[in-house]
Design a protein around this motif. Structure first.
Motif, PDB file in Angstrom:
ATOM      1  N   HIS A  94       0.932  -1.208  -0.050  1.00 39.45           N
ATOM      2  CA  HIS A  94       0.025  -0.061   0.107  1.00 39.45           C
ATOM      3  C   HIS A  94       0.786   1.111  -0.105  1.00 39.45           C
ATOM      4  O   HIS A  94       0.349   2.359  -0.157  1.00 39.45           O
ATOM      5  CB  HIS A  94      -0.908   0.101   1.075  1.00 39.45           C
ATOM      6  CG  HIS A  94      -0.438   0.294   2.379  1.00 39.45           C
ATOM      7  ND1 HIS A  94       0.148  -0.498   3.357  1.00 39.45           N
ATOM      8  CD2 HIS A  94      -0.238   1.334   3.040  1.00 39.45           C
ATOM      9  CE1 HIS A  94       0.571  -0.079   4.346  1.00 39.45           C
ATOM     10  NE2 HIS A  94       0.292   1.101   4.389  1.00 39.45           N
ATOM     11  N   MET A  95       2.174   1.162   0.444  1.00 42.39           N
ATOM     12  CA  MET A  95       3.055   2.204   0.147  1.00 42.39           C
ATOM     13  C   MET A  95       3.779   2.453  -1.327  1.00 42.39           C
ATOM     14  O   MET A  95       4.668   3.241  -1.532  1.00 42.39           O
ATOM     15  CB  MET A  95       4.254   2.104   1.078  1.00 42.39           C
ATOM     16  CG  MET A  95       3.666   2.150   2.364  1.00 42.39           C
ATOM     17  SD  MET A  95       4.647   2.374   3.752  1.00 42.39           S
ATOM     18  CE  MET A  95       5.809   0.710   3.757  1.00 42.39           C
ATOM     19  N   ALA A  96       3.326   1.700  -2.099  1.00 42.87           N
ATOM     20  CA  ALA A  96       3.825   1.809  -3.415  1.00 42.87           C
ATOM     21  C   ALA A  96       3.594   2.882  -4.207  1.00 42.87           C
ATOM     22  O   ALA A  96       2.500   3.301  -4.187  1.00 42.87           O
ATOM     23  CB  ALA A  96       3.695   0.402  -4.430  1.00 42.87           C
ATOM     24  N   ALA A  97       4.440   3.353  -5.084  1.00 48.96           N
ATOM     25  CA  ALA A  97       3.962   4.358  -5.960  1.00 48.96           C
ATOM     26  C   ALA A  97       3.074   3.969  -7.135  1.00 48.96           C
ATOM     27  O   ALA A  97       3.027   3.248  -7.478  1.00 48.96           O
ATOM     28  CB  ALA A  97       5.579   4.959  -6.518  1.00 48.96           C
ATOM     29  N   LEU A  98       2.201   5.179  -7.181  1.00 49.34           N
ATOM     30  CA  LEU A  98       1.092   5.038  -8.266  1.00 49.34           C
ATOM     31  C   LEU A  98       1.125   6.164  -9.015  1.00 49.34           C
ATOM     32  O   LEU A  98       1.582   7.356  -8.763  1.00 49.34           O
ATOM     33  CB  LEU A  98      -0.178   4.725  -7.632  1.00 49.34           C
ATOM     34  CG  LEU A  98      -0.584   3.318  -7.160  1.00 49.34           C
ATOM     35  CD1 LEU A  98      -2.011   3.332  -6.564  1.00 49.34           C
ATOM     36  CD2 LEU A  98      -0.260   2.148  -7.659  1.00 49.34           C
ATOM     37  N   ALA A  99       0.455   6.108 -10.272  1.00 49.12           N
ATOM     38  CA  ALA A  99       0.390   7.265 -11.244  1.00 49.12           C
ATOM     39  C   ALA A  99      -1.119   7.191 -11.749  1.00 49.12           C
ATOM     40  O   ALA A  99      -1.788   6.281 -11.799  1.00 49.12           O
ATOM     41  CB  ALA A  99       1.424   7.042 -12.392  1.00 49.12           C
ATOM     42  N   SER A 100      -1.309   8.491 -12.067  1.00 50.66           N
ATOM     43  CA  SER A 100      -2.644   8.549 -12.810  1.00 50.66           C
ATOM     44  C   SER A 100      -2.335   9.525 -13.993  1.00 50.66           C
ATOM     45  O   SER A 100      -1.546  10.216 -14.209  1.00 50.66           O
ATOM     46  CB  SER A 100      -3.627   9.089 -11.855  1.00 50.66           C
ATOM     47  OG  SER A 100      -3.083  10.476 -11.428  1.00 50.66           O
ATOM     48  N   LEU A 101      -3.154   9.294 -15.348  1.00 47.56           N
ATOM     49  CA  LEU A 101      -3.043   9.921 -16.366  1.00 47.56           C
ATOM     50  C   LEU A 101      -4.374  10.298 -16.959  1.00 47.56           C
ATOM     51  O   LEU A 101      -5.455   9.561 -16.749  1.00 47.56           O
ATOM     52  CB  LEU A 101      -2.303   9.011 -17.160  1.00 47.56           C
ATOM     53  CG  LEU A 101      -2.822   7.669 -17.953  1.00 47.56           C
ATOM     54  CD1 LEU A 101      -3.678   8.053 -19.093  1.00 47.56           C
ATOM     55  CD2 LEU A 101      -1.777   6.820 -18.198  1.00 47.56           C
ATOM     56  N   LYS A 135     -10.099  11.483 -20.753  1.00 45.25           N
ATOM     57  CA  LYS A 135      -9.896   9.985 -20.638  1.00 45.25           C
ATOM     58  C   LYS A 135      -9.061   9.999 -19.281  1.00 45.25           C
ATOM     59  O   LYS A 135      -7.830  10.659 -19.292  1.00 45.25           O
ATOM     60  CB  LYS A 135      -9.449   9.006 -21.517  1.00 45.25           C
ATOM     61  CG  LYS A 135      -9.483   7.638 -21.257  1.00 45.25           C
ATOM     62  CD  LYS A 135      -8.844   6.809 -22.296  1.00 45.25           C
ATOM     63  CE  LYS A 135      -9.660   6.682 -23.417  1.00 45.25           C
ATOM     64  NZ  LYS A 135      -9.022   5.677 -24.767  1.00 45.25           N
ATOM     65  N   SER A 136      -9.355   9.105 -18.129  1.00 42.38           N
ATOM     66  CA  SER A 136      -8.664   9.007 -16.859  1.00 42.38           C
ATOM     67  C   SER A 136      -8.373   7.585 -16.619  1.00 42.38           C
ATOM     68  O   SER A 136      -9.313   6.873 -16.890  1.00 42.38           O
ATOM     69  CB  SER A 136      -9.379   9.595 -15.932  1.00 42.38           C
ATOM     70  OG  SER A 136      -8.821   9.495 -14.598  1.00 42.38           O
ATOM     71  N   CYS A 137      -7.102   7.360 -16.314  1.00 43.42           N
ATOM     72  CA  CYS A 137      -6.771   5.961 -16.065  1.00 43.42           C
ATOM     73  C   CYS A 137      -5.614   5.841 -14.774  1.00 43.42           C
ATOM     74  O   CYS A 137      -4.958   6.874 -14.641  1.00 43.42           O
ATOM     75  CB  CYS A 137      -6.301   5.205 -17.291  1.00 43.42           C
ATOM     76  SG  CYS A 137      -7.384   4.721 -18.518  1.00 43.42           S
ATOM     77  N   GLY A 138      -5.501   4.825 -14.384  1.00 36.98           N
ATOM     78  CA  GLY A 138      -4.265   4.645 -13.363  1.00 36.98           C
ATOM     79  C   GLY A 138      -3.173   4.145 -14.113  1.00 36.98           C
ATOM     80  O   GLY A 138      -3.104   3.985 -15.175  1.00 36.98           O
ATOM     81  N   ALA A 139      -1.984   3.940 -13.501  1.00 32.11           N
ATOM     82  CA  ALA A 139      -0.633   3.628 -13.941  1.00 32.11           C
ATOM     83  C   ALA A 139       0.206   3.136 -12.986  1.00 32.11           C
ATOM     84  O   ALA A 139      -0.116   3.670 -11.664  1.00 32.11           O
ATOM     85  CB  ALA A 139       0.044   4.741 -14.906  1.00 32.11           C
ATOM     86  N   VAL A 140       1.371   2.835 -13.240  1.00 30.84           N
ATOM     87  CA  VAL A 140       2.338   2.384 -12.316  1.00 30.84           C
ATOM     88  C   VAL A 140       3.586   2.504 -12.675  1.00 30.84           C
ATOM     89  O   VAL A 140       4.038   2.051 -13.656  1.00 30.84           O
ATOM     90  CB  VAL A 140       2.103   0.674 -11.660  1.00 30.84           C
ATOM     91  CG1 VAL A 140       2.187  -0.200 -12.662  1.00 30.84           C
ATOM     92  CG2 VAL A 140       2.864   0.471 -10.427  1.00 30.84           C
ATOM     93  N   ARG A 192     -14.036  -3.967  -9.657  1.00 29.51           N
ATOM     94  CA  ARG A 192     -13.144  -2.839 -10.240  1.00 29.51           C
ATOM     95  C   ARG A 192     -13.969  -1.223 -10.346  1.00 29.51           C
ATOM     96  O   ARG A 192     -14.997  -1.210 -10.645  1.00 29.51           O
ATOM     97  CB  ARG A 192     -13.016  -2.950 -11.919  1.00 29.51           C
ATOM     98  CG  ARG A 192     -12.254  -1.810 -12.568  1.00 29.51           C
ATOM     99  CD  ARG A 192     -12.110  -2.402 -14.073  1.00 29.51           C
ATOM    100  NE  ARG A 192     -11.870  -1.174 -14.848  1.00 29.51           N
ATOM    101  CZ  ARG A 192     -12.837  -0.617 -15.485  1.00 29.51           C
ATOM    102  NH1 ARG A 192     -14.009  -0.593 -15.075  1.00 29.51           N
ATOM    103  NH2 ARG A 192     -12.291   0.663 -16.180  1.00 29.51           N
ATOM    104  N   ALA A 193     -12.983  -0.347  -9.816  1.00 30.56           N
ATOM    105  CA  ALA A 193     -13.646   1.057  -9.838  1.00 30.56           C
ATOM    106  C   ALA A 193     -13.432   1.535 -11.035  1.00 30.56           C
ATOM    107  O   ALA A 193     -12.642   1.462 -12.053  1.00 30.56           O
ATOM    108  CB  ALA A 193     -12.790   1.846  -9.013  1.00 30.56           C
ATOM    109  N   PRO A 194     -14.821   2.241 -11.603  1.00 30.66           N
ATOM    110  CA  PRO A 194     -14.639   2.726 -12.844  1.00 30.66           C
ATOM    111  C   PRO A 194     -13.413   3.778 -13.168  1.00 30.66           C
ATOM    112  O   PRO A 194     -13.359   4.663 -12.185  1.00 30.66           O
ATOM    113  CB  PRO A 194     -16.171   3.617 -12.947  1.00 30.66           C
ATOM    114  CG  PRO A 194     -16.785   2.883 -12.140  1.00 30.66           C
ATOM    115  CD  PRO A 194     -16.072   2.467 -10.981  1.00 30.66           C
ATOM    116  N   GLY A 195     -12.872   3.744 -14.053  1.00 34.48           N
ATOM    117  CA  GLY A 195     -11.897   4.708 -14.363  1.00 34.48           C
ATOM    118  C   GLY A 195     -10.441   4.137 -13.878  1.00 34.48           C
ATOM    119  O   GLY A 195      -9.400   4.753 -13.762  1.00 34.48           O
TER     120      GLY A 195
END
Length: 235
Positions: A31-38, A44-49, A174-177
């Motif tokens: 839960h401390m890992a880095a995440l990204a959003s774009l 259009k919105s998405c997650g990333a890592v 899954r959460a939308p987006g």
């Protein structure tokens, strides 16, 4: 993903991993890992890592417009990276790699989910990133951590199965987006990104499912493709 109030965020991996890979019973570092959003063109919105000093992994359909086979121009992408307990940092995307022949018609078919990974190369390096490892043989649980519209959701531990066609099915909603968000496990006390959220669905009884793309085969394919055109070196 529907988040229930009071749901524990503690990460417990109950599955036994394959021989030679020591499983960690508790994985608080997920839960401390880095995440990204774009966002693409501000819509259009998405997650990333982050998975390397200058590489971020997301879903291919996040960066390929409906009815297209080529990714959008890198300048159309706004990328924000959030490490644990720190302010978000923006990074400029300078190149995008997708699987050869990927085509998105707006419908998450099994063929699309099986090839739904993209790599984004950044102009400037980041300091927090994940190892990319293949799913361990016999893996039956994984940790899904999603980000949608810039909102971080708690880690969920999902029963997991890897199906034919490079598809991973997780018994979590899954959460939308949240397409492009990572699926983690812990191998030899190290975080590993083993999949990328692609689409949502449900079982015959109506219970939710999340479908993810297994990371390793496409990661290898895309990095070789990007190397061939000189986009990345030494990874």
């Amino acid at each position: 993903m529907k988040v229930q109030s009071g749901r524990a965020v503690a990460v417990i991996l109950a599955a036994a991993l394959s021989a030679g890979a020591a499983q960690s019973d508790e994985a608080p570092n997920i839960h401390m890992a880095a995440l990204a959003s774009l966002t693409v063109d501000g819509t259009k919105s998405c997650g990333a890592v982050p998975i390397g000093a200058t590489l971020v992994m997301t879903s291919a359909h996040c960066v390929v417009e409906e009815g297209a086979s080529e990714p959008v121009h890198p300048e159309a992408i706004e990328l924000s990276i959030t490490a644990f307990d720190s302010e978000a940092e923006t990074r400029r995307v300078v190149d995008i790699g997708t699987p050869k022949g990927f085509f998105y018609e707006g419908i998450p078919t099994r063929d699309v989910v099986g090839r739904d990974i993209a790599l984004l190369r950044l102009a400037d390096p980041i300091t927090s990133f994940e190892a990319v490892l293949p799913p361990a043989q016999g893996l039956t649980h994984a940790a899904m951590r999603t980000i949608a519209d810039g909102q971080h959701y708690p880690v969920e531990i999902c029963e997991t199965r890897v199906e034919d066609g490079n598809v991973m099915a997780l018994e979590c909603a899954r959460a939308p987006g949240s397409s492009g968000s990572p699926i983690f496990t812990v191998i030899d006390d190290k975080r590993a990104v083993i999949g990328i959220v692609s689409a949502g669905g449900e079982r015959g009884d109506g219970s939710p499912l999340t479908f993810a793309t297994v990371a390793q085969p496409l990661f290898s394919e895309i990095t070789w493709f990007m190397r061939d055109r000189g986009a990345i070196t030494g990874f």
